[in-house]
Design a protein around this motif. Structure first.
Motif, PDB file in Angstrom:
ATOM      1  N   LEU A   1       0.839  -1.202   0.000  1.00 31.86           N
ATOM      2  CA  LEU A   1       0.000   0.000   0.000  1.00 31.86           C
ATOM      3  C   LEU A   1       0.873   1.251   0.000  1.00 31.86           C
ATOM      4  O   LEU A   1       0.650   2.182  -0.775  1.00 31.86           O
ATOM      5  CB  LEU A   1      -0.898  -0.020   1.228  1.00 31.86           C
ATOM      6  CG  LEU A   1      -2.041   0.974   1.245  1.00 31.86           C
ATOM      7  CD1 LEU A   1      -2.974   0.708   0.097  1.00 31.86           C
ATOM      8  CD2 LEU A   1      -2.783   0.891   2.555  1.00 31.86           C
ATOM      9  N   SER A   2       1.899   1.237   0.855  1.00 36.04           N
ATOM     10  CA  SER A   2       2.799   2.392   0.915  1.00 36.04           C
ATOM     11  C   SER A   2       3.497   2.604  -0.416  1.00 36.04           C
ATOM     12  O   SER A   2       3.586   3.736  -0.903  1.00 36.04           O
ATOM     13  CB  SER A   2       3.862   2.195   1.990  1.00 36.04           C
ATOM     14  OG  SER A   2       3.266   2.124   3.242  1.00 36.04           O
ATOM     15  N   LEU A   3       3.975   1.513  -1.000  1.00 35.46           N
ATOM     16  CA  LEU A   3       4.704   1.615  -2.266  1.00 35.46           C
ATOM     17  C   LEU A   3       3.808   2.186  -3.355  1.00 35.46           C
ATOM     18  O   LEU A   3       4.187   3.125  -4.061  1.00 35.46           O
ATOM     19  CB  LEU A   3       5.227   0.239  -2.680  1.00 35.46           C
ATOM     20  CG  LEU A   3       5.902   0.195  -4.049  1.00 35.46           C
ATOM     21  CD1 LEU A   3       7.203   0.968  -4.019  1.00 35.46           C
ATOM     22  CD2 LEU A   3       6.132  -1.227  -4.499  1.00 35.46           C
ATOM     23  N   SER A   4       2.585   1.646  -3.480  1.00 39.66           N
ATOM     24  CA  SER A   4       1.743   2.088  -4.578  1.00 39.66           C
ATOM     25  C   SER A   4       1.277   3.532  -4.365  1.00 39.66           C
ATOM     26  O   SER A   4       1.213   4.310  -5.312  1.00 39.66           O
ATOM     27  CB  SER A   4       0.561   1.139  -4.777  1.00 39.66           C
ATOM     28  OG  SER A   4      -0.087   0.916  -3.567  1.00 39.66           O
ATOM     29  N   ALA A   5       0.976   3.894  -3.107  1.00 39.90           N
ATOM     30  CA  ALA A   5       0.567   5.276  -2.844  1.00 39.90           C
ATOM     31  C   ALA A   5       1.709   6.236  -3.130  1.00 39.90           C
ATOM     32  O   ALA A   5       1.509   7.316  -3.689  1.00 39.90           O
ATOM     33  CB  ALA A   5       0.096   5.423  -1.405  1.00 39.90           C
ATOM     34  N   GLU A   6       2.935   5.816  -2.767  1.00 43.40           N
ATOM     35  CA  GLU A   6       4.102   6.662  -3.009  1.00 43.40           C
ATOM     36  C   GLU A   6       4.329   6.859  -4.508  1.00 43.40           C
ATOM     37  O   GLU A   6       4.581   7.973  -4.968  1.00 43.40           O
ATOM     38  CB  GLU A   6       5.339   6.013  -2.361  1.00 43.40           C
ATOM     39  CG  GLU A   6       6.619   6.790  -2.500  1.00 43.40           C
ATOM     40  CD  GLU A   6       6.617   8.100  -1.717  1.00 43.40           C
ATOM     41  OE1 GLU A   6       5.799   8.221  -0.795  1.00 43.40           O
ATOM     42  OE2 GLU A   6       7.409   8.987  -2.056  1.00 43.40           O
ATOM     43  N   LEU A   7       4.203   5.769  -5.265  1.00 42.40           N
ATOM     44  CA  LEU A   7       4.403   5.863  -6.709  1.00 42.40           C
ATOM     45  C   LEU A   7       3.356   6.790  -7.328  1.00 42.40           C
ATOM     46  O   LEU A   7       3.673   7.635  -8.173  1.00 42.40           O
ATOM     47  CB  LEU A   7       4.334   4.477  -7.349  1.00 42.40           C
ATOM     48  CG  LEU A   7       4.625   4.466  -8.849  1.00 42.40           C
ATOM     49  CD1 LEU A   7       6.089   4.730  -9.113  1.00 42.40           C
ATOM     50  CD2 LEU A   7       4.210   3.153  -9.476  1.00 42.40           C
ATOM     51  N   GLY A   8       2.104   6.635  -6.884  1.00 38.78           N
ATOM     52  CA  GLY A   8       1.040   7.499  -7.395  1.00 38.78           C
ATOM     53  C   GLY A   8       1.305   8.956  -7.075  1.00 38.78           C
ATOM     54  O   GLY A   8       1.152   9.836  -7.922  1.00 38.78           O
ATOM     55  N   PHE A   9       1.749   9.187  -5.850  1.00 40.41           N
ATOM     56  CA  PHE A   9       2.071  10.548  -5.409  1.00 40.41           C
ATOM     57  C   PHE A   9       3.161  11.154  -6.282  1.00 40.41           C
ATOM     58  O   PHE A   9       3.047  12.275  -6.777  1.00 40.41           O
ATOM     59  CB  PHE A   9       2.514  10.475  -3.945  1.00 40.41           C
ATOM     60  CG  PHE A   9       3.008  11.774  -3.381  1.00 40.41           C
ATOM     61  CD1 PHE A   9       2.107  12.717  -2.914  1.00 40.41           C
ATOM     62  CD2 PHE A   9       4.358  12.035  -3.298  1.00 40.41           C
ATOM     63  CE1 PHE A   9       2.556  13.912  -2.388  1.00 40.41           C
ATOM     64  CE2 PHE A   9       4.813  13.226  -2.772  1.00 40.41           C
ATOM     65  CZ  PHE A   9       3.906  14.161  -2.309  1.00 40.41           C
ATOM     66  N   ARG A  10       4.223  10.377  -6.505  1.00 39.77           N
ATOM     67  CA  ARG A  10       5.348  10.880  -7.297  1.00 39.77           C
ATOM     68  C   ARG A  10       4.946  11.153  -8.743  1.00 39.77           C
ATOM     69  O   ARG A  10       5.341  12.146  -9.345  1.00 39.77           O
ATOM     70  CB  ARG A  10       6.486   9.863  -7.278  1.00 39.77           C
ATOM     71  CG  ARG A  10       7.107   9.668  -5.928  1.00 39.77           C
ATOM     72  CD  ARG A  10       7.993  10.836  -5.568  1.00 39.77           C
ATOM     73  NE  ARG A  10       8.569  10.692  -4.252  1.00 39.77           N
ATOM     74  CZ  ARG A  10       9.691  10.025  -4.009  1.00 39.77           C
ATOM     75  NH1 ARG A  10      10.330   9.429  -4.983  1.00 39.77           N
ATOM     76  NH2 ARG A  10      10.169   9.957  -2.797  1.00 39.77           N
ATOM     77  N   LEU A  11       4.153  10.234  -9.311  1.00 40.22           N
ATOM     78  CA  LEU A  11       3.707  10.406 -10.695  1.00 40.22           C
ATOM     79  C   LEU A  11       2.894  11.692 -10.825  1.00 40.22           C
ATOM     80  O   LEU A  11       3.121  12.510 -11.715  1.00 40.22           O
ATOM     81  CB  LEU A  11       2.846   9.217 -11.128  1.00 40.22           C
ATOM     82  CG  LEU A  11       3.554   8.022 -11.720  1.00 40.22           C
ATOM     83  CD1 LEU A  11       2.566   6.892 -11.901  1.00 40.22           C
ATOM     84  CD2 LEU A  11       4.181   8.358 -13.053  1.00 40.22           C
ATOM     85  N   MET A  12       1.951  11.869  -9.900  1.00 43.87           N
ATOM     86  CA  MET A  12       1.074  13.030  -9.956  1.00 43.87           C
ATOM     87  C   MET A  12       1.882  14.303  -9.800  1.00 43.87           C
ATOM     88  O   MET A  12       1.642  15.298 -10.474  1.00 43.87           O
ATOM     89  CB  MET A  12       0.059  12.919  -8.829  1.00 43.87           C
ATOM     90  CG  MET A  12      -1.080  13.884  -8.956  1.00 43.87           C
ATOM     91  SD  MET A  12      -2.232  13.315 -10.164  1.00 43.87           S
ATOM     92  CE  MET A  12      -3.521  12.799  -9.077  1.00 43.87           C
ATOM     93  N   GLU A  13       2.882  14.247  -8.908  1.00 43.62           N
ATOM     94  CA  GLU A  13       3.679  15.436  -8.617  1.00 43.62           C
ATOM     95  C   GLU A  13       4.494  15.860  -9.833  1.00 43.62           C
ATOM     96  O   GLU A  13       4.801  17.038  -9.987  1.00 43.62           O
ATOM     97  CB  GLU A  13       4.615  15.132  -7.453  1.00 43.62           C
ATOM     98  CG  GLU A  13       5.055  16.340  -6.696  1.00 43.62           C
ATOM     99  CD  GLU A  13       6.068  15.967  -5.630  1.00 43.62           C
ATOM    100  OE1 GLU A  13       6.156  16.688  -4.654  1.00 43.62           O
ATOM    101  OE2 GLU A  13       6.765  14.951  -5.782  1.00 43.62           O
ATOM    102  N   SER A  14       4.856  14.909 -10.702  1.00 45.74           N
ATOM    103  CA  SER A  14       5.637  15.304 -11.873  1.00 45.74           C
ATOM    104  C   SER A  14       4.733  15.637 -13.055  1.00 45.74           C
ATOM    105  O   SER A  14       5.238  15.879 -14.151  1.00 45.74           O
ATOM    106  CB  SER A  14       6.666  14.241 -12.229  1.00 45.74           C
ATOM    107  OG  SER A  14       6.156  12.969 -12.074  1.00 45.74           O
TER     108      SER A  14
END
Lengths: 258, 152
Positions: free
Chosen positions: A9-22
């Motif tokens: 859950l942490s990994l996927s949320a982090e990846l989503g966060f990073r993608l959105m941020e870029s």
């Protein structure tokens, strides 16, 4: 091996966060997370994303639901990071490596982040706005003025970003500074067509990105996000008009006084 | 006028302008040239589409061309489409329209203000429809291609 649902859950949320941020589109964020969850064999995952929020939720085998919410701060568009995270997501989905490994690869991208040096960015502002001043019918001298106005926009945006000004106010200020400079340079006789110089310089502010992203979101069926971004694009357009008209009004007042 | 002033100069300007903007969006390596070429291609299509009669139709044609180019490049380089689309569309953004409508509004010329504003919105709409058309068709084609072999 027992799957660590919290880590996933942490990994996927982090990846989503990073993608959105870029600057990724909504459907890319949602689909990346969905694929990542499937790659680790979880079919009970749900994802929801809007421009400033990502929610990931899944149910572990005991029937216990777990959820993570990530709030996304105001961000720009960084194609370098976007491409890297996108490639990483593709690799993770194919290999499904251990979570610690995946997290460290995520962190590596952030650590290896490169931007262009400051002089290169201002040179880019100069080249882009000078080229567009000629593009809209200006002469060589207009191009020089357009470039200078573009650099003034760049300086203004960077300065205000440092003080956490909001997008609307930044755009008003950028439009006003560049239009004032353009009118002043034309008054001095360096520039020939104030209107073409201003239009060229304004290309550094126009909401092209917000508009294109809005269209892509609406097309992908994410109406909430699409309409939000369309509203953003219209607001930026209005801010440009307000900024330049403030400058012109001021110039007319001064012109009347002189 | 000759070919140099009508075609080469504006296209070269679009190229340099897009080059600058791709640096501002932190595009690295070969991607810069792809974006700049896309911007130039878009404006060339706009100029070649003059026989269509209106600049709104020209914008639409150019937007279709740029989107197709961006989709193809994204497939070849296995990168997000947005990367190429964002920058390459820049020359088509009606920046002049925003400025002139504002100027008319400042001068109190309401009729001309509304006329220019609606025209600007029309141009933006043409851009949007062009991008939407290509993106929807590509999606359709992708899902058809994905499903057909399974049925066999």
């Amino acid at each position: 091996m027992e799957l660590d649902y919290d880590a996933l859950l942490s990994l996927s949320a982090e990846l989503g966060f990073r993608l959105m941020e870029s600057g990724a589109e909504i459907y890319r964020v949602e689909e990346s997370i969905r694929r990542l969850l499937q790659a680790y064999g979880v079919d009970t995952g749900e994802v929801f994303a809007i421009p400033n929020l990502v929610i990931v939720s899944l149910t572990d085998p005991t029937g216990h639901p777990v959820t993570r919410v990530r709030r996304i701060p105001p961000h720009g568009t960084d194609i370098y990071l976007l491409e890297k995270y996108n490639a990483l997501c593709r690799d993770l989905c194919r290999e499904a490596p251990p979570f610690a490994d995946a997290q460290s690869r995520l962190a590596d991208i952030r650590a290896g982040w490169q931007t262009y040096a400051c002089p290169a960015r201002y040179l880019a502002y100069f080249a882009a706005t000078a080229a567009f001043a000629v593009f809209f019918g200006g002469t060589a001298r207009d191009a020089l003025c357009g470039g200078l106005c573009g650099v003034s926009i760049g300086l203004c945006l960077d300065f205000m970003t440092r003080w956490d000004a909001n997008q609307f106010f930044k755009t008003v200020a950028g439009g006003m500074v560049s239009a004032l400079l353009a009118l002043f340079l034309t008054f001095l006789g360096l520039g020939e067509h104030a209107d073409r110089i201003i239009i060229g310089a304004l290309m550094a502010l126009v909401p092209g990105i917000a508009f294109t992203n809005a269209m892509r979101d609406i097309m992908a069926g994410d109406l909430v996000s699409g309409i939000t971004k369309l509203g953003e694009a219209l607001l930026i357009g209005a801010a440009i008009a307000i900024g330049t008209s403030l400058a012109m009004g001021l110039a007319r007042l001064l012109g009347g006084a002189l | 006028m000759d070919v140099l002033c009508d075609f080469v100069l504006p296209c070269a300007c679009a190229f340099v302008g897009c080059l600058g903007f791709s640096v501002l969006f932190n595009i690295r390596g070969g991607g810069i040239w792809i974006c700049a070429f896309g911007g130039m291609l878009g404006w060339l299509c706009y100029l070649l589409a003059v026989p269509l009669g209106s600049d709104i139709a020209q914008s639409f044609a150019a937007a279709v061309a740029v989107s197709l180019y961006a989709e193809i490049m994204a497939r070849i380089r296995r990168c997000p489409v947005t990367a190429y689309l964002l920058v390459a569309l820049f020359p088509l953004v009606p920046g002049g329209g925003i400025y002139y409508s504002m100027e008319h509004a400042m001068n109190g010329e309401t009729a001309q203000f509304l006329h220019t504003l609606l025209h600007t919105l029309g141009l933006a709409g043409a851009l949007a429809v062009g991008v939407l058309t290509v993106a929807s068709l590509v999606r359709l084609w992708m899902s058809v291609r994905k499903k057909l072999p399974r049925r066999r």
